[in-house]
Design a protein around this motif. Structure first.
Motif, short mmCIF file in Angstrom:
data_model
loop_
_atom_site.label_atom_id
_atom_site.label_comp_id
_atom_site.label_asym_id
_atom_site.label_seq_id
_atom_site.Cartn_x
_atom_site.Cartn_y
_atom_site.Cartn_z
N THR A 184 0.84 -1.19 0.00
CA THR A 184 0.00 0.00 0.00
C THR A 184 0.88 1.24 0.00
O THR A 184 1.99 1.22 0.53
N GLU A 198 0.25 5.62 0.38
CA GLU A 198 -0.63 6.77 0.57
C GLU A 198 -0.02 7.99 -0.09
O GLU A 198 1.17 8.24 0.06
N LEU A 258 -5.20 5.93 -1.31
CA LEU A 258 -4.50 4.73 -0.89
C LEU A 258 -4.45 3.79 -2.09
O LEU A 258 -5.47 3.31 -2.56
#
Length: 93
Positions: free
Chosen positions: A14, A16, A21
């Motif tokens: 992941t 950000e 996201l």
């Protein structure tokens, strides 16, 4: 966040940036098929998206030029847990 499979290889990454996201399934040799470890990692990523007010959008993608072949049928011979996703799935009817 990086979640690893039982082989130690990361299955989901992941990242950000500016309220987004990006969730990447990283099993290109298996055409990003979702096994138990990947399902749990995706559930964690979706919970993260749901619980952080600063994250407004989630983008789900796959590594290696393939989005996802779906469920990993090799893994389905074993019992694959079905993780609950977010608060909505935990609410009673």
């Amino acid at each position: 966040m990086t979640t690893k499979s039982t082989t130690g290889a990361p299955t989901v990454h992941t990242e950000e940036q500016d309220g987004v996201l990006v969730i990447t399934i990283d099993r290109p040799k298996a055409r990003n098929a979702v096994d138990g470890a990947t399902a749990r990692a995706l559930a964690d990523a979706f919970d993260r998206l749901d619980s952080h007010d600063d994250l407004m959008v989630g983008v789900l993608t796959g590594a290696g030029g393939t989005f996802s072949a779906g469920m990993d049928l090799k893994d389905s011979r074993r019992e694959t847990p079905q993780p609950s996703l977010g608060e909505a799935s935990q609410a009673s009817p």
